[in-house]
Design a protein around this motif. Structure first.
Motif, PDB file in Angstrom:
ATOM      1  N   MET A   1       0.827  -1.085  -0.088  1.00  0.00           N
ATOM      2  CA  MET A   1      -0.033   0.068   0.229  1.00  0.00           C
ATOM      3  C   MET A   1       0.847   1.206   0.179  1.00  0.00           C
ATOM      4  SD  MET A   1      -3.099   0.925   0.237  1.00  0.00           S
ATOM      5  CE  MET A   1      -3.959   2.429   0.213  1.00  0.00           C
ATOM      6  N   VAL A   2       0.625   2.199  -0.908  1.00  0.00           N
ATOM      7  CA  VAL A   2       1.325   3.613  -0.992  1.00  0.00           C
ATOM      8  C   VAL A   2       0.313   4.633  -0.839  1.00  0.00           C
ATOM      9  CG1 VAL A   2       2.694   4.794  -2.435  1.00  0.00           C
ATOM     10  CG2 VAL A   2       2.798   2.486  -2.464  1.00  0.00           C
ATOM     11  N   SER A   3       0.886   5.255   0.124  1.00  0.00           N
ATOM     12  CA  SER A   3      -0.056   6.738   0.309  1.00  0.00           C
ATOM     13  C   SER A   3       0.815   7.773  -0.290  1.00  0.00           C
ATOM     14  CB  SER A   3      -0.073   7.154   1.763  1.00  0.00           C
ATOM     15  OG  SER A   3      -0.885   6.346   2.421  1.00  0.00           O
ATOM     16  N   VAL A   4       0.102   8.500  -1.137  1.00  0.00           N
ATOM     17  CA  VAL A   4       0.819   9.623  -2.094  1.00  0.00           C
ATOM     18  C   VAL A   4       0.383  11.007  -1.353  1.00  0.00           C
ATOM     19  CG1 VAL A   4       1.080  10.913  -4.503  1.00  0.00           C
ATOM     20  CG2 VAL A   4       0.603   8.067  -4.198  1.00  0.00           C
ATOM     21  N   VAL A   5       1.314  12.041  -1.153  1.00  0.00           N
ATOM     22  CA  VAL A   5       0.939  13.138  -0.429  1.00  0.00           C
ATOM     23  C   VAL A   5       1.593  14.421  -1.624  1.00  0.00           C
ATOM     24  CG1 VAL A   5       1.836  14.874   1.515  1.00  0.00           C
ATOM     25  CG2 VAL A   5       1.679  12.288   1.775  1.00  0.00           C
ATOM     26  N   VAL A   6       0.545  15.129  -1.855  1.00  0.00           N
ATOM     27  CA  VAL A   6       0.754  16.359  -2.640  1.00  0.00           C
ATOM     28  C   VAL A   6       0.573  17.698  -1.752  1.00  0.00           C
ATOM     29  CG1 VAL A   6       0.061  17.693  -4.706  1.00  0.00           C
ATOM     30  CG2 VAL A   6      -0.031  15.224  -4.582  1.00  0.00           C
ATOM     31  N   VAL A   7       1.677  18.204  -1.655  1.00  0.00           N
ATOM     32  CA  VAL A   7       1.612  19.623  -0.789  1.00  0.00           C
ATOM     33  C   VAL A   7       1.394  20.789  -1.661  1.00  0.00           C
ATOM     34  CG1 VAL A   7       2.883  21.219   0.423  1.00  0.00           C
ATOM     35  CG2 VAL A   7       3.503  18.813   0.833  1.00  0.00           C
ATOM     36  N   THR A   8       0.601  21.589  -1.626  1.00  0.00           N
ATOM     37  CA  THR A   8       0.097  22.760  -2.492  1.00  0.00           C
ATOM     38  C   THR A   8      -0.450  23.783  -1.638  1.00  0.00           C
ATOM     39  OG1 THR A   8      -1.446  23.176  -4.230  1.00  0.00           O
ATOM     40  CG2 THR A   8      -2.472  21.901  -2.355  1.00  0.00           C
ATOM     41  N   TYR A   9      -0.558  25.027  -2.569  1.00  0.00           N
ATOM     42  CA  TYR A   9      -0.812  26.362  -2.036  1.00  0.00           C
ATOM     43  C   TYR A   9      -1.165  27.238  -3.202  1.00  0.00           C
ATOM     44  CZ  TYR A   9      -0.760  30.830   0.168  1.00  0.00           C
ATOM     45  OH  TYR A   9      -1.258  32.163   0.620  1.00  0.00           O
ATOM     46  N   ASN A  10      -2.291  27.496  -3.268  1.00  0.00           N
ATOM     47  CA  ASN A  10      -2.766  28.593  -4.436  1.00  0.00           C
ATOM     48  C   ASN A  10      -2.318  27.939  -5.640  1.00  0.00           C
ATOM     49  OD1 ASN A  10      -4.296  30.254  -2.804  1.00  0.00           O
ATOM     50  ND2 ASN A  10      -2.640  31.800  -2.684  1.00  0.00           N
ATOM     51  N   SER A  11      -2.701  26.523  -6.086  1.00  0.00           N
ATOM     52  CA  SER A  11      -2.198  25.954  -7.301  1.00  0.00           C
ATOM     53  C   SER A  11      -3.316  25.650  -8.241  1.00  0.00           C
ATOM     54  CB  SER A  11      -1.203  24.676  -6.978  1.00  0.00           C
ATOM     55  OG  SER A  11      -0.204  24.993  -5.887  1.00  0.00           O
ATOM     56  N   GLU A  12      -4.211  26.538  -8.392  1.00  0.00           N
ATOM     57  CA  GLU A  12      -5.451  25.897  -9.090  1.00  0.00           C
ATOM     58  C   GLU A  12      -4.934  25.636 -10.710  1.00  0.00           C
ATOM     59  OE1 GLU A  12      -8.615  28.770  -8.965  1.00  0.00           O
ATOM     60  OE2 GLU A  12      -7.324  30.493  -9.746  1.00  0.00           O
TER      61      GLU A  12
END
Length: 329
Positions: A1-12
């Motif tokens: 099992m893999v958990s993918v994390v995407v960090v974002t800020y005002n990235s529409e």
């Protein structure tokens, strides 16, 4: 099992592209999940994340380091993968990362695997020029995530926009919540000091929106220099031996110019200019061979700006007030 994390800020403008690439993985759907950790966006980032059906976590005002920790805390996989909201990953990304790390399962020193990041095919010509420049040793300082390394090898650090960790590492180590730029370099430095390594695989590349304009390129290099100085002050150790070179070059060039002015004779400055011409000429030739574009003639100006702005940022980081101390594993 893999958990993918995407960090974002005002990235529409870009996060939809990132999440779409994650939904198209050849890795089994029931063996990975996606968490978007948002630093408090005020645009349509949350709506786009909802459209893709991923878990959305808000960390209002958090640094990038803190957002990465929030994602690692929420993750429930055997592995935790990170990419950024201005990237897109290939369909085989997760499968390739898992296969590579499991090939090194017998090596207890290996805690993760990563690869390079390259400009998008449809990005502006200047962004592609930045990508080609980073592929040279003088444009990247030899860092594996940018420099054109063509073989699988163990390294001390990889870029956090293209990395998969053994989830067990987060039971003992965490990102520094106070670090907003260079958080991956700082985290991986502590891991390397503890004897851990990453597998770098040049075939596992992600697309990354690099600096589209000269001004953005300059701003980023100044921020990178500042961040690296702050990190090294915190640890009182040299993390990357080449990080002080631009500042030393600025100081040396200034002293050389003053000495020539005092002697009223050009002695040292011409030698420094000759050295720069050799370095920039080599980098220009490499970039032209990669791009086959006359824009490669901008490389000398780009190198001069990169080294000068990085050097200025590094000096600013050395002289800025110390942040509050923080004990981290």
């Amino acid at each position: 099992m893999v958990s993918v994390v995407v960090v974002t800020y005002n990235s529409e403008r870009t996060v939809g592209e990132t999440l779409a690439s994650l939904t198209e993985q050849t890795y089994p759907d029931d063996r990975y999940d996606v968490f978007v950790v948002d630093g408090g966006s005020t645009d349509g980032t949350a709506r786009i994340a909802a459209d893709h059906g991923v878990s959305f976590l808000v960390a209002e005002g958090a640094t990038i380091g803190e957002c990465r920790n929030r994602g690692a805390d929420a993750a429930n996989g055997d592995y935790v993968a990170f990419t950024d909201s201005d990237c897109a990953v290939p369909a085989t990304w997760l499968g390739d990362l898992v296969e590579r790390i499991e090939a090194h399962a017998a090596d207890e020193s290996v805690v993760g695997v990563g690869g390079p990041n390259r400009p998008f095919p449809g990005d502006p010509a200047f962004a592609k020029l930045v990508g080609s420049l980073q592929g040279t040793v003088f444009g990247s300082g030899g860092s594996p995530q940018s420099h054109a390394i063509d073989e699988v090898r163990l390294v001390r650090s990889v870029a956090a926009c293209n990395v998969l960790y053994d989830a067990d590492v987060f039971e003992e180590f965490r990102y520094d919540d106070a670090v907003n730029v260079g958080e991956d370099a700082e985290f991986h430095f502590r891991l390397s000091e503890a004897g851990y390594r990453f597998v770098f695989d040049p075939t596992i590349a992600v697309s990354h929106h690099l600096s589209p304009t000269f001004g953005d390129f300059c701003t980023k290099n100044r921020s990178y220099g500042y961040a690296m100085a702050r990190i090294q002050r915190r640890h009182r150790k040299v993390i990357r031996w080449y990080s002080a070179l631009p500042s030393l070059a600025l100081g040396g060039g200034t002293l050389a110019a003053l000495a020539d002015l005092r002697a009223r004779k050009a002695r040292y400055v011409p030698l420094l200019l000759l050295a720069f011409l050799v370095v920039s000429g080599y980098a220009t030739a490499r970039v032209y061979r990669d791009r086959r574009s006359p824009l490669a003639l901008l490389v000398p100006a780009m190198l001069a700006a990169q080294y000068c702005l990085y050097g200025v940022g590094f000096l600013e980081g050395l002289t800025a007030p110390d942040p509050e101390p923080q004990d981290l594993p």
